[in-house]
Design a protein around this motif. Sequence first.
Motif, PDB file in Angstrom:
ATOM      1  N   CYS A  59       0.627  -1.028  -0.095  1.00 50.16           N
ATOM      2  CA  CYS A  59       0.039   0.002  -0.025  1.00 50.16           C
ATOM      3  C   CYS A  59       0.895   1.418   0.092  1.00 50.16           C
ATOM      4  CB  CYS A  59      -0.737  -0.145   1.265  1.00 50.16           C
ATOM      5  SG  CYS A  59      -2.268  -1.222   1.172  1.00 50.16           S
ATOM      6  N   VAL A  60       2.025   1.205   0.797  1.00 44.70           N
ATOM      7  CA  VAL A  60       2.834   2.340   0.676  1.00 44.70           C
ATOM      8  C   VAL A  60       3.502   2.522  -0.559  1.00 44.70           C
ATOM      9  CG1 VAL A  60       4.963   3.337   1.780  1.00 44.70           C
ATOM     10  CG2 VAL A  60       3.418   2.095   3.243  1.00 44.70           C
ATOM     11  N   LEU A  61       3.852   1.447  -1.377  1.00 41.81           N
ATOM     12  CA  LEU A  61       4.478   1.703  -2.901  1.00 41.81           C
ATOM     13  C   LEU A  61       3.206   2.294  -3.478  1.00 41.81           C
ATOM     14  CD1 LEU A  61       6.322  -1.411  -2.955  1.00 41.81           C
ATOM     15  CD2 LEU A  61       7.361   0.711  -3.029  1.00 41.81           C
ATOM     16  N   SER A  62       1.980   1.628  -3.333  1.00 43.02           N
ATOM     17  CA  SER A  62       0.978   2.421  -4.396  1.00 43.02           C
ATOM     18  C   SER A  62       0.699   3.665  -4.268  1.00 43.02           C
ATOM     19  CB  SER A  62      -0.191   1.379  -4.085  1.00 43.02           C
ATOM     20  OG  SER A  62      -1.336   1.753  -4.720  1.00 43.02           O
ATOM     21  N   LEU A  63       0.804   3.967  -2.834  1.00 46.73           N
ATOM     22  CA  LEU A  63       0.533   5.483  -2.747  1.00 46.73           C
ATOM     23  C   LEU A  63       1.634   6.384  -3.126  1.00 46.73           C
ATOM     24  CD1 LEU A  63      -1.178   7.948  -1.454  1.00 46.73           C
ATOM     25  CD2 LEU A  63      -0.255   7.374   0.840  1.00 46.73           C
ATOM     26  N   LEU A  64       2.825   5.959  -3.126  1.00 47.83           N
ATOM     27  CA  LEU A  64       3.853   6.488  -3.747  1.00 47.83           C
ATOM     28  C   LEU A  64       3.977   6.707  -5.076  1.00 47.83           C
ATOM     29  CD1 LEU A  64       7.662   6.059  -2.478  1.00 47.83           C
ATOM     30  CD2 LEU A  64       7.137   5.893  -5.101  1.00 47.83           C
ATOM     31  N   THR A  65       3.376   5.602  -5.921  1.00 44.33           N
ATOM     32  CA  THR A  65       3.113   5.998  -7.429  1.00 44.33           C
ATOM     33  C   THR A  65       2.016   6.867  -7.566  1.00 44.33           C
ATOM     34  OG1 THR A  65       3.543   3.416  -7.514  1.00 44.33           O
ATOM     35  CG2 THR A  65       2.316   4.479  -8.963  1.00 44.33           C
ATOM     36  N   HIS A  66       1.095   6.895  -6.931  1.00 44.42           N
ATOM     37  CA  HIS A  66       0.009   7.773  -7.119  1.00 44.42           C
ATOM     38  C   HIS A  66       0.631   9.466  -7.186  1.00 44.42           C
ATOM     39  CE1 HIS A  66      -3.048   4.720  -7.868  1.00 44.42           C
ATOM     40  NE2 HIS A  66      -3.016   4.372  -6.725  1.00 44.42           N
ATOM     41  N   LEU A  67       1.191   9.347  -5.932  1.00 43.79           N
ATOM     42  CA  LEU A  67       1.842  10.621  -5.736  1.00 43.79           C
ATOM     43  C   LEU A  67       2.733  11.330  -6.902  1.00 43.79           C
ATOM     44  CD1 LEU A  67       2.553  10.840  -1.660  1.00 43.79           C
ATOM     45  CD2 LEU A  67       0.509  11.480  -3.148  1.00 43.79           C
ATOM     46  N   VAL A  68       3.639  10.605  -7.070  1.00 48.42           N
ATOM     47  CA  VAL A  68       4.578  10.628  -8.438  1.00 48.42           C
ATOM     48  C   VAL A  68       3.845  10.878  -9.630  1.00 48.42           C
ATOM     49  CG1 VAL A  68       6.423   9.621  -9.742  1.00 48.42           C
ATOM     50  CG2 VAL A  68       6.598   9.433  -7.206  1.00 48.42           C
ATOM     51  N   LYS A  69       2.564  10.265 -10.002  1.00 50.32           N
ATOM     52  CA  LYS A  69       2.032  10.219 -11.276  1.00 50.32           C
ATOM     53  C   LYS A  69       1.197  11.812 -11.059  1.00 50.32           C
ATOM     54  CE  LYS A  69       3.273   7.003 -13.267  1.00 50.32           C
ATOM     55  NZ  LYS A  69       4.174   6.752 -14.558  1.00 50.32           N
ATOM     56  N   PHE A  70       0.595  11.883  -9.630  1.00 46.99           N
ATOM     57  CA  PHE A  70       0.217  13.302  -9.512  1.00 46.99           C
ATOM     58  C   PHE A  70       0.804  14.525  -9.723  1.00 46.99           C
ATOM     59  CE2 PHE A  70      -2.078  16.889  -7.252  1.00 46.99           C
ATOM     60  CZ  PHE A  70      -2.995  16.907  -7.655  1.00 46.99           C
TER      61      PHE A  70
END
Length: 428
Positions: A302-313
């Motif tokens: 979940c931490v890696l998934s949120l990190l992905t969304h933040l980078v894409k945002f």
Amino acid sequence: MADENQNDHMDEEDGFKTPVPEKKRQKTKKIAIEKGDHDEDATIDISVNQISEKPDRIPPVVAYFASGYDPSAQSAGGKSPEVTVYRHTEKSKRRLQVVVSPPGSSVEFVGSNYTGEQTARQTCVYSLGVLDKETQTLKILPIAYNKIYRLEPRVKKFESEASESEVIPQELNEDEQREELNKSFGTKKAINDEKKRRARNLGDGAEALDGRLDKIDVNATALESTSAIVARNIPPHNASATTPGDAYPIEKIIDNGEWDFLQDVYKLQAGAPTDAYPVFVRNRLHMLRDIRDETEKQTVSCVLSLLTHLVKFKDINSMDGFDSAKNHKFPAIIRQKCKSLFKDSDADRMPADKINLLISYVLVLSLHVDKFKTDPEDIAADLRISPVGLRRHFDALGCKFAREKKIFLATLPVPLKFPETSMRRKRR
């Protein structure tokens, strides 16, 4: 929004019933409830009556305080907190807001069913049971739109103490008149220009704030934990923590309702394509597969998934990274979180301070994944920043750099020690 009385449904039971056949309407169930051994009777017979919703009334609302505030402890010494439920009358009658106002405090607790955690898809239906021991009747009532409300603290503004019974109209000065006109009739560019102009004026000195500070009464203790976040532009933290994991608690970064929407990285172990994911995430998949504890594996995923969304945002709101993120799919609750944290509502692009805050969130997540010893090279590539330029962001979080096997790693010593900010004196 209109103020509704949420207790009326308890007085008029028939008002909640939808049109049903007469036989079904009058049908009640009788069940037996076991009592303790110290009672004379082993069981008591009660009648169960399930009450349905009425369109013009609000069903019961269940809410909890995310900050740990205990209203029962406060009410024991005197007055109880005031609870008010509001409902939209124009847009949608299903949009509710709950406000709890403790007596004599400048902080109130606000929760709604259309923002934050409450926007997540509800997989359960909630009901409230009220047992009347005298009449031996159990009433089952539906919770308002099956939502459990999360109450967040908000600092409120008090009216002027000059008069409690009347509001004294004040004449607007030239700047305030221009601001009101821009809000009503101005374009977005005119509104943004006016905000920048006022910000420059406020930065000229303390005299620019004369006449404004007396209009706001703030509870200093309520803002004590958030003032450092605003000043340092970093995620929620505990400066006196004794372990790195408690210094930036992950539960303060990922809300309860967001975990179920951050499962995409966990599914990558099955061999799904990874080209669309950041370099940092792709380089940690092998580490994720080696984790044996299922709870830890779910947390890291979940931490890696949120990190992905933040980078894409960040990419989708920048010129150089837009093409790589234009097809990225954000869960609705994560998109709303990113907009509220990192973007002004009336701005097309992210301001510089919001970009720095997003970078701080990404670095904290990378530290959690790498157990607070991380090589900044790959995350710097994802954020499109040089490793040297990224160092000042690590410094702002209280990190230190240590050499291990000819590689400089960012570490997080505790308790946190932030760099001292130097104030420049303005030349006369």
